[in-house]
Scaffold this motif. Structure first.
Motif, PDB file in Angstrom:
ATOM      1  N   THR A 116       0.826  -1.208   0.000  1.00 27.59           N
ATOM      2  CA  THR A 116       0.000   0.000   0.000  1.00 27.59           C
ATOM      3  C   THR A 116       0.859   1.257   0.000  1.00 27.59           C
ATOM      4  N   LEU A 117       1.883   1.291   0.851  1.00 34.54           N
ATOM      5  CA  LEU A 117       2.743   2.469   0.916  1.00 34.54           C
ATOM      6  C   LEU A 117       3.506   2.675  -0.395  1.00 34.54           C
ATOM      7  N   GLU A 118       3.961   1.591  -1.006  1.00 35.87           N
ATOM      8  CA  GLU A 118       4.663   1.728  -2.288  1.00 35.87           C
ATOM      9  C   GLU A 118       3.737   2.260  -3.367  1.00 35.87           C
ATOM     10  N   ASP A 119       2.499   1.764  -3.408  1.00 39.33           N
ATOM     11  CA  ASP A 119       1.551   2.258  -4.412  1.00 39.33           C
ATOM     12  C   ASP A 119       1.187   3.714  -4.173  1.00 39.33           C
ATOM     13  N   LEU A 120       1.010   4.087  -2.903  1.00 40.19           N
ATOM     14  CA  LEU A 120       0.703   5.484  -2.595  1.00 40.19           C
ATOM     15  C   LEU A 120       1.858   6.396  -2.984  1.00 40.19           C
ATOM     16  N   ALA A 121       3.082   5.939  -2.732  1.00 38.13           N
ATOM     17  CA  ALA A 121       4.244   6.753  -3.113  1.00 38.13           C
ATOM     18  C   ALA A 121       4.327   6.915  -4.624  1.00 38.13           C
ATOM     19  N   LYS A 122       4.042   5.835  -5.362  1.00 40.24           N
ATOM     20  CA  LYS A 122       4.071   5.940  -6.825  1.00 40.24           C
ATOM     21  C   LYS A 122       2.993   6.888  -7.339  1.00 40.24           C
ATOM     22  N   ARG A 123       1.800   6.779  -6.745  1.00 42.79           N
ATOM     23  CA  ARG A 123       0.713   7.651  -7.197  1.00 42.79           C
ATOM     24  C   ARG A 123       0.986   9.103  -6.829  1.00 42.79           C
ATOM     25  N   LYS A 124       1.587   9.316  -5.674  1.00 37.88           N
ATOM     26  CA  LYS A 124       1.901  10.679  -5.273  1.00 37.88           C
ATOM     27  C   LYS A 124       2.981  11.274  -6.161  1.00 37.88           C
ATOM     28  N   GLY A 125       3.955  10.443  -6.546  1.00 36.65           N
ATOM     29  CA  GLY A 125       5.009  10.927  -7.425  1.00 36.65           C
ATOM     30  C   GLY A 125       4.509  11.212  -8.822  1.00 36.65           C
ATOM     31  N   ALA A 126       3.475  10.477  -9.241  1.00 35.15           N
ATOM     32  CA  ALA A 126       2.933  10.684 -10.588  1.00 35.15           C
ATOM     33  C   ALA A 126       1.756  11.630 -10.602  1.00 35.15           C
ATOM     34  N   ALA A 127       1.380  12.146  -9.400  1.00 36.01           N
ATOM     35  CA  ALA A 127       0.197  13.014  -9.333  1.00 36.01           C
ATOM     36  C   ALA A 127       0.365  14.310 -10.111  1.00 36.01           C
ATOM     37  N   PRO A 128       1.445  15.097  -9.872  1.00 36.39           N
ATOM     38  CA  PRO A 128       1.586  16.343 -10.629  1.00 36.39           C
ATOM     39  C   PRO A 128       2.005  16.071 -12.069  1.00 36.39           C
ATOM     40  N   THR A 129       1.050  15.700 -12.877  1.00 37.50           N
ATOM     41  CA  THR A 129       1.363  15.359 -14.267  1.00 37.50           C
ATOM     42  C   THR A 129       1.733  16.621 -15.038  1.00 37.50           C
ATOM     43  N   ALA A 130       2.905  16.603 -15.556  1.00 40.00           N
ATOM     44  CA  ALA A 130       3.381  17.753 -16.328  1.00 40.00           C
ATOM     45  C   ALA A 130       2.952  17.615 -17.779  1.00 40.00           C
ATOM     46  N   GLU A 131       3.131  18.667 -18.519  1.00 39.86           N
ATOM     47  CA  GLU A 131       2.787  18.632 -19.930  1.00 39.86           C
ATOM     48  C   GLU A 131       3.733  17.674 -20.645  1.00 39.86           C
ATOM     49  N   PRO A 132       3.269  17.026 -21.693  1.00 39.41           N
ATOM     50  CA  PRO A 132       4.153  16.093 -22.403  1.00 39.41           C
ATOM     51  C   PRO A 132       5.385  16.799 -22.949  1.00 39.41           C
ATOM     52  N   ARG A 133       6.502  16.106 -22.777  1.00 41.20           N
ATOM     53  CA  ARG A 133       7.740  16.705 -23.226  1.00 41.20           C
ATOM     54  C   ARG A 133       7.769  16.773 -24.751  1.00 41.20           C
ATOM     55  N   PRO A 134       8.275  17.859 -25.287  1.00 36.43           N
ATOM     56  CA  PRO A 134       8.382  17.938 -26.754  1.00 36.43           C
ATOM     57  C   PRO A 134       9.391  16.937 -27.270  1.00 36.43           C
TER      58      PRO A 134
END
Length: 363
Positions: A340-358
Motif C-alpha cells: 500500500t505504501l509503495e503504491d501510494l508513493a508511486k501515485r503521489k510521485g505521478a500526481a503532478p502530471t506535467a505537460e508532455p515533453r516535446p
C-alpha cells in the motif's frame, strides 16, 4: 481635568458556533483528525481480538479466491462452482487427515510431549552441572518464558475460544470470497469520489500480492511437511508423520515456525540415539535450505520482497500486542502495508502530471 482614553475595542474573532467561518471549519477538521486518531488507538486496543479475527478471515478469503482463480485456468465454469469445489476440497482434506491419521497422531502427540519434556530436563541438568547460569537462573528464565507464552496465547486460552475463533475466521473468509467486490465498493463508498479509483487500484494490487504470497506459503508448507516426513522416515526417526505435519503447519509462520519445528525434530531425534539425532539435524538443514534458497526467493520475486529481520520484528510486535493471531498474521499484514505504501508513493510521485515533453528534433 485630564481626558480619559477609552480602552481599545477588542477584535471579535469567530467562535465555535460560527460554522460559516473558514477558520472554525479548519480547526474543526484538525480536532476531528486528532479525536479520530485517539479513538482509533483506543479501538485497536479494546477490539484487538475481533480485528485480528477479521484480518484472519480476509487472509482466508484471499486463499480461497486464489484457489478459485487458479482452478478457473483449467476448469471453465462459474466462479461460484469453482469456489464451492475449492472450499469442499479444503475441508475434505482436513477431514481426511483427522479421520485416517487422528488416532495415530494423537498417540504420537502424547509421546512427543514426554520426549520433549525429558530432553529439556536433560538439557537443564547439563547446564546446571556446568555452572553456566547462576543458581535459580533457570527457574527464573523458565518462569519468564512461560509468562510470555501465556500472554502470547491469552486470546485462545481455552479450547472453546480457539474453536469459536477458527469458526469465525472460516465464516468471514467464505462470505468475503463469495463476493469480494461488494466489500470493496462498501469501503470505497466512505471515501471521496476522487479517491475511489485509486483505492480500487491499490486494493487489486494488494489482493494480487497476497494471493501470490499465500500460494507460495502453501507450497512451502507442503514441501517442508512432506520432505521432513519422508527424510525422517528414511532415517528411522520416531514420530516422523507427526513431525512432518507440525513442520508443515509451522511453516506458515516464517522464521519462528522453522526454529520451533527444528527444536522438536532434534529433540525427538536424539531421544532415539546419536545417529538419529544427527540425521534429524541434517534433515532440518536440507529442508530449510530448499525452502530458503528455492521457494522463498521465487515467491519474493513474484510478490513483495520482505526482509527477514522486518518480518521477525513484526512477528514479535504483533505477537506481543495481539497474541497468537497477530503472530500468524504478521507476514500478510506487513506485505499489505508495504504494498500500500509503495503504491501510494508511486501515485503521489505521478500526481503532478506535467505537460508532455516535446519530441527531440532530428538534427
Amino acid at each position: 481635568m485630564s481626558e480619559t482614553v477609552p480602552p481599545p475595542t477588542p477584535v471579535e474573532r469567530p467562535g465555535p458556533a460560527d460554522l460559516s467561518s473558514g477558520v472554525v471549519r479548519d480547526e474543526a477538521r484538525r480536532a476531528a483528525v486528532w479525536i479520530g486518531m485517539a479513538l482509533l488507538v483506543v479501538g485497536a486496543i479494546v477490539l484487538a481480538q475481533p480485528i485480528m479475527l477479521i484480518i484472519g478471515g480476509m487472509v482466508f478469503a484471499i486463499i480461497l479466491d486464489g484457489g478459485t482463480r487458479l482452478l478457473g485456468r483449467v476448469l471453465p465454469i462459474g466462479r461460484g462452482w469453482r469456489l464451492a469445489i475449492v472450499t469442499l476440497a479444503g475441508f475434505g482434506f482436513i477431514g481426511w487427515v483427522f479421520y485416517f491419521a487422528g488416532t495415530t497422531l494423537a498417540e504420537q502427540a502424547g509421546a512427543l510431549r514426554d520426549v520433549v519434556t525429558a530432553q529439556a530436563n536433560k538439557l537443564f541438568a547439563t547446564i546446571n552441572e556446568a555452572g553456566i547460569l547462576p543458581e535459580g537462573g533457570l527457574s527464573n528464565m523458565s518462569g519468564q518464558l512461560m509468562g510470555g507464552v501465556g500472554r502470547l496465547t491469552s486470546a485462545v486460552s481455552t479450547a472453546v475460544g480457539a474453536l469459536s475463533s477458527i469458526v469465525m475466521v472460516l465464516v468471514i473468509g467464505i462470505f468475503v470470497a463469495i463476493e469480494p467486490r461488494m466489500y470493496d465498493r462498501g469501503f470505497a463508498w466512505m471515501l471521496p469520489m476522487a479517491r475511489r479509483q485509486g483505492f480500487y487500484d491499490i486494493s487489486d494490487h494488494v489482493g494480487f500480492v497476497l494471493r501470490r504470497l499465500m500460494f507460495g506459503r502453501i507450497v512451502g508448507m507442503v514441501v517442508e511437511g512432506v520432505g521432513t516426513w519422508l527424510m525422517l522416515l528414511w532415517g528411522g526417526v520416531p514420530m516422523a508423520a507427526l513431525l512432518g505435519l507440525l513442520t508443515g503447519l509451522l511453516a506458515f509462520v516464517p522464521n519462528i515456525g522453522a526454529i520451533v519445528s527444528g527444536l522438536l525434530m532434534v529433540a525427538v531425534g536424539f531421544s532415539a540415539g546419536t545417529d538419529t539425532g544427527l540425521w534429524a539435524i541434517a534433515t532440518y538443514f536440507i529442508v530449510q535450505t530448499i525452502d530458503g534458497y528455492l521457494i522463498v526467493p521465487y515467491v519474493a520475486k513474484k510478490t513483495v520482497d520482505l526482509a527477514p529481520a522486518l518480518v521477525l520484528a513484526a512477528q514479535l510486535i504483533f505477537g506481543a500486542l495481539f497474541g497468537i493471531m497477530g503472530l500468524l498474521l504478521a507476514d500478510p499484514i506487513v506485505a499489505t502495508i508495504k504494498t500500500t505504501l509503495e503504491d501510494l508513493a508511486k501515485r503521489k510521485g505521478a500526481a503532478p502530471t506535467a505537460e508532455p515533453r516535446p519530441k527531440k528534433s532530428k538534427a
